[in-house]
Enzyme design. Structure first.
Site, mmCIF file in Angstrom:
data_model
loop_
_atom_site.group_PDB
_atom_site.id
_atom_site.type_symbol
_atom_site.label_atom_id
_atom_site.label_comp_id
_atom_site.label_asym_id
_atom_site.label_seq_id
_atom_site.Cartn_x
_atom_site.Cartn_y
_atom_site.Cartn_z
ATOM 1 N N ASP A 68 0.786 -1.233 0.000
ATOM 2 C CA ASP A 68 0.000 0.000 0.000
ATOM 3 C C ASP A 68 0.815 1.280 0.000
ATOM 4 O O ASP A 68 0.350 2.297 -0.457
ATOM 5 C CB ASP A 68 -1.002 0.009 1.152
ATOM 6 C CG ASP A 68 -0.401 -0.594 2.391
ATOM 7 O OD1 ASP A 68 0.798 -0.898 2.365
ATOM 8 O OD2 ASP A 68 -1.109 -0.742 3.376
ATOM 9 N N GLU A 73 9.089 -10.898 -1.059
ATOM 10 C CA GLU A 73 10.132 -9.870 -1.047
ATOM 11 C C GLU A 73 11.528 -10.456 -0.958
ATOM 12 O O GLU A 73 12.481 -9.874 -1.489
ATOM 13 C CB GLU A 73 9.897 -8.894 0.107
ATOM 14 C CG GLU A 73 8.681 -8.009 -0.066
ATOM 15 C CD GLU A 73 7.389 -8.639 0.443
ATOM 16 O OE1 GLU A 73 7.417 -9.819 0.880
ATOM 17 O OE2 GLU A 73 6.347 -7.959 0.415
ATOM 18 N N HIS A 80 -1.384 0.126 10.136
ATOM 19 C CA HIS A 80 -0.971 -1.247 9.839
ATOM 20 C C HIS A 80 0.461 -1.206 9.298
ATOM 21 O O HIS A 80 0.883 -0.189 8.740
ATOM 22 C CB HIS A 80 -1.941 -1.890 8.842
ATOM 23 C CG HIS A 80 -1.991 -1.207 7.516
ATOM 24 N ND1 HIS A 80 -2.529 0.054 7.339
ATOM 25 C CD2 HIS A 80 -1.569 -1.595 6.293
ATOM 26 C CE1 HIS A 80 -2.436 0.394 6.071
ATOM 27 N NE2 HIS A 80 -1.869 -0.574 5.409
ATOM 28 N N HIS A 81 1.193 -2.294 9.468
ATOM 29 C CA HIS A 81 2.619 -2.394 9.123
ATOM 30 C C HIS A 81 3.509 -1.617 10.101
ATOM 31 O O HIS A 81 4.711 -1.478 9.836
ATOM 32 C CB HIS A 81 2.943 -1.920 7.695
ATOM 33 C CG HIS A 81 2.177 -2.598 6.603
ATOM 34 N ND1 HIS A 81 1.499 -3.778 6.765
ATOM 35 C CD2 HIS A 81 1.978 -2.245 5.291
ATOM 36 C CE1 HIS A 81 0.919 -4.113 5.622
ATOM 37 N NE2 HIS A 81 1.192 -3.203 4.723
ATOM 38 N N GLY A 87 26.051 -17.405 1.716
ATOM 39 C CA GLY A 87 25.588 -18.782 1.807
ATOM 40 C C GLY A 87 24.170 -18.964 2.317
ATOM 41 O O GLY A 87 23.906 -19.814 3.162
ATOM 42 N N ASP A 145 17.413 -30.352 -3.459
ATOM 43 C CA ASP A 145 15.982 -30.425 -3.131
ATOM 44 C C ASP A 145 15.659 -29.711 -1.828
ATOM 45 O O ASP A 145 14.548 -29.198 -1.656
ATOM 46 C CB ASP A 145 15.523 -31.894 -3.077
ATOM 47 C CG ASP A 145 16.371 -32.764 -2.148
ATOM 48 O OD1 ASP A 145 17.460 -32.315 -1.727
ATOM 49 O OD2 ASP A 145 15.956 -33.887 -1.852
ATOM 50 N N ASN A 152 18.521 -35.463 -3.434
ATOM 51 C CA ASN A 152 19.307 -36.388 -2.605
ATOM 52 C C ASN A 152 18.747 -36.475 -1.188
ATOM 53 O O ASN A 152 19.489 -36.660 -0.228
ATOM 54 C CB ASN A 152 20.795 -35.992 -2.607
ATOM 55 C CG ASN A 152 20.981 -34.537 -2.188
ATOM 56 O OD1 ASN A 152 20.041 -33.888 -1.732
ATOM 57 N ND2 ASN A 152 22.183 -34.025 -2.340
ATOM 58 N N GLY A 173 17.341 -34.335 1.117
ATOM 59 C CA GLY A 173 17.557 -33.453 2.266
ATOM 60 C C GLY A 173 18.772 -32.577 2.148
ATOM 61 O O GLY A 173 19.318 -32.377 1.059
ATOM 62 N N GLU A 178 24.575 -30.063 5.174
ATOM 63 C CA GLU A 178 24.472 -30.076 6.632
ATOM 64 C C GLU A 178 24.780 -31.441 7.222
ATOM 65 O O GLU A 178 25.372 -31.547 8.292
ATOM 66 C CB GLU A 178 23.088 -29.583 7.063
ATOM 67 C CG GLU A 178 22.945 -28.108 6.751
ATOM 68 C CD GLU A 178 21.624 -27.533 7.174
ATOM 69 O OE1 GLU A 178 21.403 -26.360 6.861
ATOM 70 O OE2 GLU A 178 20.821 -28.244 7.807
#
Lengths: 602, 602
Positions: free
Chosen positions: B60, B83, B148-149, B447, B477, B504, B506, B510
């Site tokens: 807005d 965004e 608002h916001h 990253g 994925d 693969n 997941g 990690e």
């Protein structure tokens, strides 16, 4: 001694015990007795607070801590698709689990900043959310190497500084000596203030050992006591005004009555005094909307005229937990002079023009009820028009907003969670009464589009915790695009919300604010009924999707008992006209346009 | 007078003209001549800077401004799904459009905070991005109503304060008198410093009229001149060291050579001196990887042994635009003593231990090339092993990382944009040479997973602007789930990237850092080949999707000329083993584990 006074005393005892324990740990760091890891201590405290789900995304600086979460039998790790969705989920979880907190865990920099809008929204709307961030080890925090996820200039405190804007308390767990006390402080603030807090947990500190004993003393989460002398004075003043108003008093309930946990106290007040009771939009369902002396939603000039007249004509307004934002007040069009207003808040009271800091409503309300109860006999003479909105007869088959909301109103059941996205949905739901024990979930002040998808995930888990009913989401095709992937998390966990996607070709609320036919308010049209299948569901088995184009088709679906039972996740695409909107949105847009307009000389 | 000196003078003239104009507007606000709206002025300046696409989400407080964008013939509004994706797109756009800026437009609070991770990433990685935020009118900024916001507590500057952490300059356009000068200042900083800037545009100021004349003087975006005396001294010092090194010199090119626009100057340097040239990961494709004296990627202990030995054995390293982050240096394992290092940066130079602030490489490089050219005859005697990685023979049909990367390396063509997500993809691409004029896009320092989806959108537009070739994305994925909806924006605009989804099961990167078999590193499996259709594509017509399970299947697809032509958007799901990873990732994970490990005593 009242039970409240006992609770208050017990809380003080706990506070003192913690203080003592903190000093003891500080003064001699030799640890006697059972020990546990700091990360485990934190998880145990969350479990004590009734947290059963932790939302978030794994990242390299929180992985070690997540082992503790995954290994704990009483808390589940809910891996979200992204951090913003996770923050939204924690927010939605806390809203439904009234009095509990939501937790979102992210990683340093990249993760936490993605969650920031969600945290700021929780701040704005008074939702207790812990934002837990896994950060580099204490030695790295000191040496400040150019690690991935850093800004490359050694500023390891930049994210903390940004977070200070959107949380009421922050803690950096940089030593095991203070870790437990800091965890306790931050969690207590979170619950008592009903606002988000921020906790940085370095990888190494999560695995430091500390005494376990402190856990035996529960957190002191009772709000502080009111000064008895001031409180007495306030009560006298209010009673005087009620007398002067000759019982022409109404109660107006708003957001903070829910957020600061006084729904029950407010119910005592309105039932035992008989004063008519109304809600602001953000207070919707704080009062049971089937209560016979409940008059509906007051939202200034945007109110239904009958409600507006009743509220504004009252000689005295007892406002509980008011949050006077633009969309919650019909763009600041309350026509209620301060002389006729008493405001009860979590941490202060206002009587006409006089402010009483420190006089909080949690303590005040029971006493007020006791003092106002004698007025009941006269108060119940004041008539309250029934809050209702029958389904209109329309001579076409288009799914219009005028028809849609009362029609779905008939579909709702007791204990449903009704989640409405900012836009046509949140304005549409306002006008219809929701069933007893149902919970209305919307983000009327912060108004971040897309929020409800994450919030629905969290709300669904909250509903499970509390044994509530179905979670039903209304969202526009523009808004769902922001956060759509979270549907896959609902599928993964076997949650069964009903999701109504209002397909009206774009950002309709924005069209009403500016640019009715502008291309920037268009979006791309998706194959909505393929979403669940694409995100891993098995259409017809673990999920069901429908497209509905007419009133009749929608009525048939809503009347279908299998659909209503909601035994799998269901998505209903509602085909609606591009520029139709609920009455309240049109009225609000007109008011906003006046104060917020762009210079029209172009 | 050299052409550079002329450009420098012209820039100074422009700067002075702007300063004069600023003073004139301030001193007498009567406006003579043509006028235009502030919003239009801003759009014109962006067009002057070569911006053809503006990314963002309407909200807005920016709608009025968006009218100017939509109505301008030379700039397009790209409505993103959210965004964060928009900020990523602006970043990707700026990376490919070297020397240009990316622009992301959001709305107050909700919109801008969602973009914050994207802006912080651009800060970290030296990308020039304008974050333009539509904010409430100047009168609302003063009165501070609970719009608002907002945070509900009247703090209208909270978002600005947070943004200050992640942008190098900020401007609040709160008056028409200073608006043009502020716009010019902020855009100049953005380009010259190659970092994000933040601009708050109130709804009313966007529609204030200002003189148009100032636009006739272009922005002064030339970097400042070096002090000639210091520069001469630095050149002498470098030449002395090169002589002492007896030509055993290598050039190491890194990220900031691209970011601060000296690719051409660097090419002059290495071609005219003949010194062997290597890249750091973040500098990949700054040097043409088919150049006969290019030796490949140096990344400390993670380097291929042959490269490591060559680089670390050199007597002198001429480092250009170095950014020594953990993943860019093999976890800080450069074995190059400072005595043997010369560092050229955008705003300073280091010769061994001596720092020379203000001596920037853009000006220094041409002079350095001229001084070092005489060494060529001897320099070319030093052998540079060819940077190559042949496709290995493996006795199974699994798509392994060892096989995948060299195989897709054969598929790449000149002028391709190769986008690699943080994780197995970014590490995998490092080891293979990319074709001439191709551009490698990755976010190795910041990253943030999911970034490449938005970045691919922006990069595809950048490629169109520059007449480059295909945009090819490699993403896991896990990562694609964060930002997947942006595929629909690609479809809407008819962009034609090739998207390889490494399925693969997941978060494999990690798993290598911590929790190889932990559930929190699992994700839900989607029907990847249905994504494009669900997001509005017509499978087989406007989009194509493939699942590939074996080496042979992938080879066949890559060899298919229709596929290679990339005439529609294409998504290829690659089925890969859960715990396979490229060589470089395994090596990096091992090194990270040592410095960043969780206490293992559990």
């Amino acid at each position: 001694m009242t039970s409240q006074a006992v609770a208050s005393l017990q809380a003080e005892v706990n506070r003192l015990r913690h203080e003592l324990q903190t000093l003891k740990v500080d003064s001699h760091s030799t640890i006697a007795g059972d020990t546990m890891f700091v990360g485990q201590y934190l998880v145990e405290r969350l479990v004590q607070l009734g947290v059963t789900k932790m939302f978030g995304v794994p990242g390299d600086f929180n992985l070690g801590f997540l082992d503790f979460v995954e290994d704990h039998p009483k808390i589940d790790w809910v891996g979200d698709c992204n951090e913003l969705n996770a923050a939204y989920a924690a927010d939605g979880y806390a809203r439904v689990n009234e009095g509990k907190i939501g937790v979102v865990t992210t990683t340093f920099g990249v993760g936490e900043l993605s969650a920031m809008n969600g945290i700021a929204g929780a701040f704005s709307e008074h939702i207790p959310v812990l934002h837990l961030v896994g950060v580099p080890s204490t030695s790295q925090q000191k040496a400040k190497p150019m690690l991935h996820h850093t800004l490359g200039d050694g500023r390891y405190d930049a994210y903390l500084k940004a977070s200070q804007q959107f949380t009421i308390a922050q803690a950096v767990l940089n030593s095991k000596e203070t870790a437990a006390a800091e965890i306790d402080r931050i969690l207590t603030e979170c619950v008592v203030m009903a606002r988000p807090v921020y906790l940085m947990l370095p990888t190494d500190v999560a695995y430091e050992r500390i005494p376990a004993k402190r856990l035996q003393t529960p957190l002191s989460i009772e709000p502080p006591a009111n000064d008895p002398e001031v409180e007495e004075f306030v009560l006298d003043e209010i009673v005087k005004l009620v007398e002067e108003a000759q019982n022409d008093v109404i109660i107006l309930v708003d957001a903070c009555a829910i957020r600061h946990g006084v729904k029950q106290e407010v119910e005592e007040l309105y039932r035992r005094t008989g004063f008519p009771v109304y809600s602001a939009p953000m207070g919707k369902t704080a009062v049971s909307e089937s209560y016979e002396r409940y008059g509906g939603i007051y939202v200034g000039s945007v109110s239904n005229p009958a409600i507006k007249e009743k509220v504004e004509a009252a000689k005295l307004i007892l406002s509980v937990g008011g949050l006077k934002s633009d969309f919650n007040t019909g763009n600041f069009t309350y026509h209620i002079p301060t002389q006729r207003t008493i405001e009860l808040h979590s941490d202060h009271t206002r009587v006409q023009f006089a402010g009483f800091p420190g006089i909080g409503m949690k303590r005040l309300l029971p006493k007020l009820t006791a003092r106002l109860q004698p007025f009941k006999e006269d108060a119940v003479q004041i008539e309250v028009p029934k809050f209702q909105l029958p389904v209109p007869q329309e001579d076409n088959d288009i799914i219009s907003h005028t028809w849609l909301w009362p029609r779905v109103g008939e579909f709702f059941k007791s204990k449903d969670i009704i989640v409405a996205e900012t836009g046509t949905s949140s304005f549409g739901v306002l006008d219809i009464p929701l069933p007893p024990e149902s919970i209305f979930v919307s983000q009327i002040l912060w108004g971040s589009i897309g929020w409800t998808v994450g919030a629905t995930l969290g709300a669904s888990f909250g509903a499970l915790d509390r044994g509530l009913g179905r979670t039903i989401l209304f969202i526009g095709d523009g808004s769902i695009q922001l956060t759509v992937q979270e549907l896959s998390v609902m599928l993964r966990w076997g949650l069964k919300p009903i999701i109504f996607v209002l397909n009206n070709n774009g950002y309709t609320i924005e069209r009403y604010l500016h640019g009715m036919t502008r291309k920037y308010n268009d979006i791309s049209n998706w194959r909505w009924t393929k979403l669940l299948e694409t995100f891993g569901g098995e259409e017809g088995k673990s999920c069901k999707s429908y497209t509905v184009r007419t009133k009749q088709e929608l009525s048939n679906l809503l009347d279908d008992p299998t659909f209503a039972k909601a035994e799998v996740i269901q998505l209903v695409e509602l085909i609606m006209p591009q520029t139709d909107a609920p009455r309240a949105l049109k009225a609000q847009a007109e008011l906003s346009g006046k104060t917020n307009r762009y210079v029209a000389e172009i």
